[in-house]
Design a protein around this motif. Sequence first.
Motif, short mmCIF file in Angstrom:
data_model
loop_
_atom_site.label_atom_id
_atom_site.label_comp_id
_atom_site.label_asym_id
_atom_site.label_seq_id
_atom_site.Cartn_x
_atom_site.Cartn_y
_atom_site.Cartn_z
N ARG A 18 13.99 -0.73 3.49
CA ARG A 18 13.45 -0.32 2.20
C ARG A 18 11.96 -0.59 2.22
NH1 ARG A 18 16.85 -4.00 -1.49
NH2 ARG A 18 16.90 -5.21 0.44
N MET A 19 11.16 0.44 2.23
CA MET A 19 9.73 0.31 2.45
C MET A 19 8.96 0.25 1.13
SD MET A 19 9.72 0.08 5.68
CE MET A 19 7.93 -0.04 5.83
N ALA A 20 8.00 -0.67 1.10
CA ALA A 20 7.14 -0.82 -0.07
C ALA A 20 5.70 -0.95 0.41
CB ALA A 20 7.55 -2.07 -0.86
N ARG A 56 17.38 -10.50 -14.57
CA ARG A 56 17.57 -9.13 -14.11
C ARG A 56 17.04 -9.03 -12.69
NH1 ARG A 56 14.20 -5.97 -18.26
NH2 ARG A 56 13.13 -7.97 -18.38
N SER A 57 17.49 -8.04 -11.96
CA SER A 57 17.06 -7.93 -10.57
C SER A 57 16.40 -6.58 -10.33
CB SER A 57 18.25 -8.09 -9.61
OG SER A 57 19.17 -7.04 -9.80
N LEU A 58 15.60 -6.53 -9.29
CA LEU A 58 14.98 -5.31 -8.82
C LEU A 58 15.06 -5.36 -7.31
CD1 LEU A 58 13.22 -2.77 -9.45
CD2 LEU A 58 11.22 -4.23 -9.16
N SER A 59 15.64 -4.32 -6.70
CA SER A 59 15.94 -4.40 -5.27
C SER A 59 14.69 -4.52 -4.42
CB SER A 59 16.73 -3.16 -4.85
OG SER A 59 15.98 -1.98 -5.03
N PHE A 60 13.53 -4.14 -4.95
CA PHE A 60 12.30 -4.21 -4.17
C PHE A 60 11.48 -5.45 -4.50
CE2 PHE A 60 13.32 0.26 -3.70
CZ PHE A 60 12.92 0.54 -2.41
N SER A 61 12.13 -6.53 -4.94
CA SER A 61 11.39 -7.74 -5.27
C SER A 61 12.03 -8.95 -4.60
CB SER A 61 11.35 -7.96 -6.78
OG SER A 61 12.63 -8.33 -7.26
N PRO A 62 11.22 -9.98 -4.32
CA PRO A 62 11.79 -11.21 -3.77
C PRO A 62 12.55 -11.99 -4.82
CG PRO A 62 9.46 -11.52 -4.20
CD PRO A 62 9.77 -10.07 -4.49
N VAL A 88 -5.73 5.09 -4.03
CA VAL A 88 -4.52 5.84 -4.38
C VAL A 88 -4.90 7.07 -5.19
CG1 VAL A 88 -2.34 5.80 -5.63
CG2 VAL A 88 -3.07 3.79 -4.32
N ASP A 89 -4.56 8.24 -4.67
CA ASP A 89 -4.75 9.49 -5.39
C ASP A 89 -3.54 10.38 -5.15
OD1 ASP A 89 -5.08 10.38 -2.77
OD2 ASP A 89 -7.24 10.71 -2.96
N ALA A 90 -3.60 11.62 -5.60
CA ALA A 90 -2.45 12.51 -5.47
C ALA A 90 -2.07 12.72 -4.01
CB ALA A 90 -2.75 13.84 -6.15
N ALA A 91 -3.07 12.87 -3.14
CA ALA A 91 -2.79 13.10 -1.73
C ALA A 91 -2.11 11.88 -1.11
CB ALA A 91 -4.08 13.42 -0.98
N ALA A 92 -2.60 10.69 -1.44
CA ALA A 92 -1.97 9.47 -0.92
C ALA A 92 -0.55 9.34 -1.42
CB ALA A 92 -2.80 8.25 -1.32
N CYS A 93 -0.31 9.69 -2.68
CA CYS A 93 1.05 9.62 -3.23
C CYS A 93 1.99 10.56 -2.50
CB CYS A 93 1.02 9.94 -4.73
SG CYS A 93 0.27 8.67 -5.76
N ALA A 94 1.52 11.76 -2.17
CA ALA A 94 2.36 12.71 -1.44
C ALA A 94 2.73 12.15 -0.07
CB ALA A 94 1.62 14.04 -1.30
N ARG A 95 1.79 11.50 0.59
CA ARG A 95 2.08 10.91 1.90
C ARG A 95 3.03 9.72 1.78
NH1 ARG A 95 -2.75 10.30 6.01
NH2 ARG A 95 -0.94 10.42 7.40
N MET A 96 2.91 8.95 0.70
CA MET A 96 3.85 7.86 0.46
C MET A 96 5.28 8.39 0.36
SD MET A 96 1.85 5.55 -2.36
CE MET A 96 0.11 5.18 -2.20
N LYS A 97 5.44 9.45 -0.41
CA LYS A 97 6.79 10.00 -0.59
C LYS A 97 7.33 10.54 0.73
CE LYS A 97 7.97 11.70 -4.61
NZ LYS A 97 8.08 12.49 -5.86
N ASP A 98 6.48 11.22 1.49
CA ASP A 98 6.92 11.75 2.78
C ASP A 98 7.32 10.63 3.74
OD1 ASP A 98 6.49 14.33 1.94
OD2 ASP A 98 4.52 14.53 2.91
N ALA A 99 6.67 9.47 3.60
CA ALA A 99 6.94 8.34 4.50
C ALA A 99 8.14 7.51 4.06
CB ALA A 99 5.70 7.45 4.59
N GLY A 100 8.70 7.82 2.90
CA GLY A 100 9.87 7.09 2.43
C GLY A 100 9.53 5.78 1.73
N ILE A 101 8.28 5.62 1.29
CA ILE A 101 7.91 4.42 0.55
C ILE A 101 8.56 4.49 -0.83
CG2 ILE A 101 5.98 3.19 -0.54
CD1 ILE A 101 4.29 4.06 1.91
N GLY A 102 9.39 3.50 -1.14
CA GLY A 102 10.20 3.55 -2.36
C GLY A 102 9.54 2.97 -3.57
N ILE A 103 8.57 2.08 -3.38
CA ILE A 103 7.89 1.46 -4.52
C ILE A 103 6.53 0.95 -4.05
CG2 ILE A 103 8.71 -0.92 -4.26
CD1 ILE A 103 9.33 -0.78 -7.37
#
Length: 353
Positions: free
Chosen positions: A84-86, A247-253, A94-109
């Motif tokens: 699970r990548m963060a 409460r829990s969040l799967s992407f947190s310690p 961070v801009d729109a182009a960076a966000c698109a690359r994050m999604k393509d890379a599978g970054i979940g949060i």
Amino acid sequence: MEERFVPRWIAWEVTGRCNLSCVHCRARAGAGAGRGELSPEEGRALIDDIASFCKPVLVLSGGEPLLRPDVFELARHGSDRGLRMALATNGTLVDAAACARMKDAGIGIVSISLDGASAAVHDGFRRQAGSFSAALDAARALRRAAIPFIVNSSFTKRNQADIPGTFRLAKSLGARAWYLFMVVPVGRGERLLGELIGREDYERVLEWHFEAERGEPELLMRPICAPHYYRIAAQRAKALGLDWRRRSLSFSPGGGKGCLCGQSIAFVGSRGEVRPCSYFPADAGSVRDRPLSRIWNESKLFASLRDFKSYKGKCGACEYLNVCGGCRARAGIMSGDCLGEEPLCSHAPRRAP
């Protein structure tokens, strides 16, 4: 490997380079701090090793991780290995182009940093004019891209009056979670030793956090590097007759426990050094010498942190040891003994140490 000591959250400092020079930076990150970092091949080998023995959240951090040219390729490699990548960023790139690359890379949060509710406070902390507005723009870009994000906020005496306002700002931006960091004086943050929030104010801040969390049904809230929050929460809940559960969040310690360093979290530095957490003042080895999987299972340092019977002073005697544990990094930095008592805790255990 004992089942209760499995890495659930690993931070990898992919670069020491950064476009900011923040007052509290544990990494002393800066424009010229990228020398000696793990190569792309070493990075992929690290990811493969992690995936071979656990399936944690892997946080790509820095420095500023978006300054590393292959950060998205590394994220994609981790995603393809079932991790699970963060990404932890200061938000300025961070801009729109960076966000698109994050999604393509599978970054979940993604986590972004906001250390105040105004430009004057945040930019002063980050030592860069415009960093506040850039972080706000990053939050909006992530929201438009439907990428969940966390707001990380670090506090000392210089900005503690902004804690409630920063909480409200994080909520208004649409953050999935807000993490309140109590600064650990390491790296550049050593200069802030005299600015750390004192014991009495520390308690009041964490009591405020408990009440704010009680009244907040949507935004996940979590104090970081403040393990005695879990003692305070247990005390307050008992006094109020509440059935209090985190409460829990799967992407947190963590999820309901204080200090987790070396127990369910670990840190890998840009040059491969392994520590129980990112603020810890000692290394347990290097992935250039041994795989992380072996360090996790064989390190004497990690083993000592997992042995609560070895904790000293008030922490060793405390009835809340199993839910708090005290900040091991802060103990090591401020007292010279990582197994010593938490320096900023005001609780008096029922049993004398």
